[in-house]
Design a protein around this motif. Sequence first.
Motif, PDB file in Angstrom:
ATOM      1  N   ASN A   1      31.648  37.276  38.973  1.00  0.00           N
ATOM      2  CA  ASN A   1      32.539  37.878  39.860  1.00  0.00           C
ATOM      3  C   ASN A   1      33.102  39.434  39.573  1.00  0.00           C
ATOM      4  O   ASN A   1      34.130  39.705  39.711  1.00  0.00           O
ATOM      5  N   GLU A   2      32.519  40.119  38.312  1.00  0.00           N
ATOM      6  CA  GLU A   2      32.968  41.326  38.186  1.00  0.00           C
ATOM      7  C   GLU A   2      32.432  42.382  39.171  1.00  0.00           C
ATOM      8  O   GLU A   2      31.230  42.160  39.546  1.00  0.00           O
ATOM      9  N   ASN A   3      33.151  42.989  39.358  1.00  0.00           N
ATOM     10  CA  ASN A   3      32.827  44.012  40.819  1.00  0.00           C
ATOM     11  C   ASN A   3      33.140  45.451  40.215  1.00  0.00           C
ATOM     12  O   ASN A   3      33.876  45.848  39.581  1.00  0.00           O
ATOM     13  N   ARG A   4      32.406  46.414  40.996  1.00  0.00           N
ATOM     14  CA  ARG A   4      32.690  47.810  40.695  1.00  0.00           C
ATOM     15  C   ARG A   4      32.078  48.535  41.861  1.00  0.00           C
ATOM     16  O   ARG A   4      30.900  48.049  42.791  1.00  0.00           O
ATOM     17  N   GLN A   5      32.368  49.865  42.129  1.00  0.00           N
ATOM     18  CA  GLN A   5      31.738  50.827  43.320  1.00  0.00           C
ATOM     19  C   GLN A   5      31.185  51.744  42.738  1.00  0.00           C
ATOM     20  O   GLN A   5      31.756  52.560  41.879  1.00  0.00           O
ATOM     21  N   GLU A   6      29.984  52.141  43.125  1.00  0.00           N
ATOM     22  CA  GLU A   6      29.182  53.358  42.809  1.00  0.00           C
ATOM     23  C   GLU A   6      28.766  54.355  43.846  1.00  0.00           C
ATOM     24  O   GLU A   6      28.451  53.735  44.979  1.00  0.00           O
ATOM     25  N   VAL A   7      28.780  55.609  43.934  1.00  0.00           N
ATOM     26  CA  VAL A   7      27.897  56.279  44.938  1.00  0.00           C
ATOM     27  C   VAL A   7      26.469  55.883  44.978  1.00  0.00           C
ATOM     28  O   VAL A   7      25.992  56.067  46.046  1.00  0.00           O
ATOM     29  N   PHE A   8      25.922  56.024  43.916  1.00  0.00           N
ATOM     30  CA  PHE A   8      24.576  55.442  43.710  1.00  0.00           C
ATOM     31  C   PHE A   8      24.489  54.649  42.461  1.00  0.00           C
ATOM     32  O   PHE A   8      24.906  55.145  41.193  1.00  0.00           O
TER      33      PHE A   8
ATOM     34  N   ASN B   1      32.678  36.574  55.266  1.00  0.00           N
ATOM     35  CA  ASN B   1      33.227  37.238  54.335  1.00  0.00           C
ATOM     36  C   ASN B   1      32.390  37.678  53.238  1.00  0.00           C
ATOM     37  O   ASN B   1      31.630  37.021  52.606  1.00  0.00           O
ATOM     38  N   ILE B   2      32.234  39.095  53.331  1.00  0.00           N
ATOM     39  CA  ILE B   2      30.992  39.755  52.593  1.00  0.00           C
ATOM     40  C   ILE B   2      31.156  39.420  50.824  1.00  0.00           C
ATOM     41  O   ILE B   2      30.230  39.175  50.541  1.00  0.00           O
ATOM     42  N   GLU B   3      32.345  39.163  50.511  1.00  0.00           N
ATOM     43  CA  GLU B   3      32.546  38.912  48.953  1.00  0.00           C
ATOM     44  C   GLU B   3      32.165  37.718  48.804  1.00  0.00           C
ATOM     45  O   GLU B   3      31.341  37.079  47.803  1.00  0.00           O
ATOM     46  N   GLU B   4      32.350  36.637  49.909  1.00  0.00           N
ATOM     47  CA  GLU B   4      32.042  35.098  49.689  1.00  0.00           C
ATOM     48  C   GLU B   4      30.640  35.014  50.019  1.00  0.00           C
ATOM     49  O   GLU B   4      29.921  34.291  49.123  1.00  0.00           O
ATOM     50  N   ILE B   5      29.985  35.843  50.592  1.00  0.00           N
ATOM     51  CA  ILE B   5      28.468  35.882  50.918  1.00  0.00           C
ATOM     52  C   ILE B   5      27.689  36.235  49.817  1.00  0.00           C
ATOM     53  O   ILE B   5      26.798  35.497  49.229  1.00  0.00           O
ATOM     54  N   SER B   6      28.388  37.376  49.014  1.00  0.00           N
ATOM     55  CA  SER B   6      27.613  37.809  47.745  1.00  0.00           C
ATOM     56  C   SER B   6      27.784  36.644  46.501  1.00  0.00           C
ATOM     57  O   SER B   6      26.796  36.558  46.003  1.00  0.00           O
ATOM     58  N   ARG B   7      28.845  36.225  46.558  1.00  0.00           N
ATOM     59  CA  ARG B   7      29.066  35.200  45.561  1.00  0.00           C
ATOM     60  C   ARG B   7      28.188  33.981  45.769  1.00  0.00           C
ATOM     61  O   ARG B   7      27.475  33.502  44.935  1.00  0.00           O
TER      62      ARG B   7
ATOM     63  N   ILE C   1      22.555  40.151  39.030  1.00  0.00           N
ATOM     64  CA  ILE C   1      23.779  41.247  39.648  1.00  0.00           C
ATOM     65  C   ILE C   1      23.044  41.398  40.802  1.00  0.00           C
ATOM     66  O   ILE C   1      21.826  41.541  41.254  1.00  0.00           O
ATOM     67  N   LEU C   2      24.099  41.536  41.858  1.00  0.00           N
ATOM     68  CA  LEU C   2      23.666  41.903  43.357  1.00  0.00           C
ATOM     69  C   LEU C   2      24.380  43.124  43.537  1.00  0.00           C
ATOM     70  O   LEU C   2      25.416  43.383  43.238  1.00  0.00           O
ATOM     71  N   TYR C   3      23.514  44.015  44.215  1.00  0.00           N
ATOM     72  CA  TYR C   3      23.774  45.357  44.599  1.00  0.00           C
ATOM     73  C   TYR C   3      23.683  45.399  46.156  1.00  0.00           C
ATOM     74  O   TYR C   3      22.450  44.758  46.680  1.00  0.00           O
TER      75      TYR C   3
ATOM     76  N   TRP D   1      27.674  52.031  47.017  1.00  0.00           N
ATOM     77  CA  TRP D   1      26.903  50.835  46.699  1.00  0.00           C
ATOM     78  C   TRP D   1      27.768  49.985  45.474  1.00  0.00           C
ATOM     79  O   TRP D   1      28.629  50.380  44.782  1.00  0.00           O
ATOM     80  N   ARG D   2      27.989  48.610  46.034  1.00  0.00           N
ATOM     81  CA  ARG D   2      28.733  47.819  45.444  1.00  0.00           C
ATOM     82  C   ARG D   2      27.965  46.957  44.486  1.00  0.00           C
ATOM     83  O   ARG D   2      26.870  46.502  44.847  1.00  0.00           O
ATOM     84  N   TYR D   3      28.653  46.353  43.217  1.00  0.00           N
ATOM     85  CA  TYR D   3      28.068  45.541  42.346  1.00  0.00           C
ATOM     86  C   TYR D   3      28.895  44.457  42.030  1.00  0.00           C
ATOM     87  O   TYR D   3      30.019  44.409  41.984  1.00  0.00           O
ATOM     88  N   THR D   4      28.004  43.383  42.069  1.00  0.00           N
ATOM     89  CA  THR D   4      28.770  42.065  41.959  1.00  0.00           C
ATOM     90  C   THR D   4      27.912  41.171  40.968  1.00  0.00           C
ATOM     91  O   THR D   4      26.580  41.202  41.293  1.00  0.00           O
ATOM     92  N   ASP D   5      28.486  40.636  40.013  1.00  0.00           N
ATOM     93  CA  ASP D   5      27.531  39.714  39.256  1.00  0.00           C
ATOM     94  C   ASP D   5      27.929  38.402  39.213  1.00  0.00           C
ATOM     95  O   ASP D   5      29.108  37.839  39.970  1.00  0.00           O
ATOM     96  N   ILE D   6      27.339  37.331  38.581  1.00  0.00           N
ATOM     97  CA  ILE D   6      27.624  35.828  38.785  1.00  0.00           C
ATOM     98  C   ILE D   6      28.932  35.566  38.315  1.00  0.00           C
ATOM     99  O   ILE D   6      29.646  34.675  38.414  1.00  0.00           O
TER     100      ILE D   6
END
Length: 711
Positions: A82-89, A44-50, A66-68, A75-80
């Motif tokens: 577990n806040e998430n967002r999505q951006e074109v760039f 699971n990509i979310e689990e690997i990101s975490r 923060i992991l991009y 481009w997806r944004y995840t921090d320690i």
Amino acid sequence: MTDKPEDLVQQMENLKKRNSELLQEKADLQMIAHMITSLTPLDNIEEISRQILEFVSGMMGGNNIILYYQMADEWRYTDIRNENRQEVFPSDALVADVIRTGMTQEAGAANVPDSRELGAFNPGYFQQKTGTDQQNTPTMSLAIPLSLQKDDVIGVIKFEDMLVRYANIIPQLEAIGGYLALILKNQISNAALLEKANNELQQQNTELREAHAKLQQLASVLNNTQDFIGVIDMEGKCLYQNPTSLAMLGYDITTKGFLQPEMVHTEEDNAKVINKYIPYAIKHGVWRGENRLRHRDGHIIPVDQVIFPVYDSDDNLFAMGTIMRDISEQKQIEERLRQKEKMEAIGQLAGGVAHDFNNQLGGILGYAELLSSKLEDLKLRHAAERILQAALRAADLTKQLLAFARKGKFLVVPVDIHSIIDEVISLLEHSIDKKIMLRRDFKAEIPMTMGDPTQLQNVFLNLALNARDAMPKGGTLLFSTELVDLDDTAFGFDIPADKYIQICVSDSGEGISPEIKKRIFEPFFTTKGQGKGTGLGLAAAYGTVKNHHGAISVYSEIGHGTTFKIYLPWHCEAELNIEPGTEVPLQAGNARVMVVDDEEIIRELASEMLRSVGYKVTTCSCGKEAISHYQDSWQHINLVILDMIMPDLGGRDVFVEMRKINPHVRALLSSGYSINGEAQEILDEGVLGFIQKPFRMNDICRKVNDTLRMD
């Protein structure tokens, strides 16, 4: 190699340093191996990101990491946290520089100390600063690319709020970034495929739900439509029928199973469907026409049917569909329309014949009367009287024809229906077999209508006499009344919605067959033996009722009697206020009368009758001649008798022209028809009276006498 002590010491330091570096590399490799081992099983990509964030956080000791990473062109944004967002760039400038250059980037205050100056690596210096500390303490940020190649950055790890610049561990972080990129790339690829599959599955589920909803809507339509809808396979077995098909054929809609074709059609009709209609539909795409269904109780239902082929997804014919609509009511309406048109056509013919016949009868009747009055020889007078009697009987027949043609109403006065029926019953009590019981059931309050009482009395009398003939062994004859409200479609009658008096004339006799019912109101149609009836009684009743703006229907079954229902407009405000008048005695006259008629025999007859009592008579054979003569002599003409129908100018046109010459012109209208339509319009325009052809001497002389006495 030197044996100097200082060299040995230096070598020893170098060995210790190298040993420390090897130990560090070993520790790093063990850490990376542990990271790979812990991350690889995850799917699971979310689990690997975490896990990546937790791993790096544990390594660096910070909690503002923060992991991009890029997936599916985003481009997806995840921090320690577990806040998430999505951006074109990425909107973060530091991260954007790493993605463009493929190289590690730093940013922050210049006075942040370097870890090489502080000695050994201390993760405690990397921490999130808050409040006033964040404002007063210099910090820096570090962004490490996650890439396998410099121009293929698939992710970025960003460290924020660093109190120390860890330049000495950047190579180590970059190496770890390479391993993380490999794991992340595989997982992103798998996640992208999985996400695509999930999206496709969701789309399919959405389409299935929409298709299911449409099927439910279609099922609702099929189940609630008033048409018979069915599907049969190519072997003739029913695969589907909607509930309407069961109800249409008299079955309970909860009946299990389907009605098979042999239950729906007669054997003959089913053979046509199989051998003719289905092959035609397969060849041409559809068959449409009239067919018949067999009701559960055996009666036949006419239907408008459509048959069409049904194909599967591979375009193979596997069934035949059909839609059938009950057209029983339509057939009844068409039959009523045909009957109405037929009766109208017969009525026009009968009216024309009666009108022309009346003109000829007028001559026979009038001259027979004149001849009878002047003959002194008893035998000759008797012969003339027999001619007169025959002519009178013929005149009665023309009256019945005119009644059928809806041209037989002479008066429009308030009529009490109960009084009229009482008079009919009084007549019947002295003339019909005592084995027939006469009954009345009057429920109508204020049973008033407007019309001709004599004509209406003849209607009820004709119906009663027909009922008498239908009960040779006796029975019951019932007259009943009630007030009813009819809508625009009641029984298919061509009468407006309103309140009506319903008069029923019912007998318990032999009944009438359906074949006879279709022709029962036609003139000269009779089932009685020769010499026992003219076939005009019911025809006259039909025309009279229609002429009174009403309707008449008949219901009968063989062996169960017959009921005629008559509907006449109810006039609650009509009041009987008829006072007997004083009859003016017929006197000889000396006035001048002009008779206008295109029939020579009528002109001569009227002239002779009027001259016989002293009137001076002038005759004209057409409207133009009458207008010309009146123009020259109107001061000497006291009364004009106008024929309503003439070839050039009709009575109305002549009257209008005469009134232009003399606004006070006195005129009587004469016609073989009765007061109706155009005749009533002429009377409304100022004509003083009406005289019906054929007329007798006393009738025309008294009418002229009365008209001349009017003020």
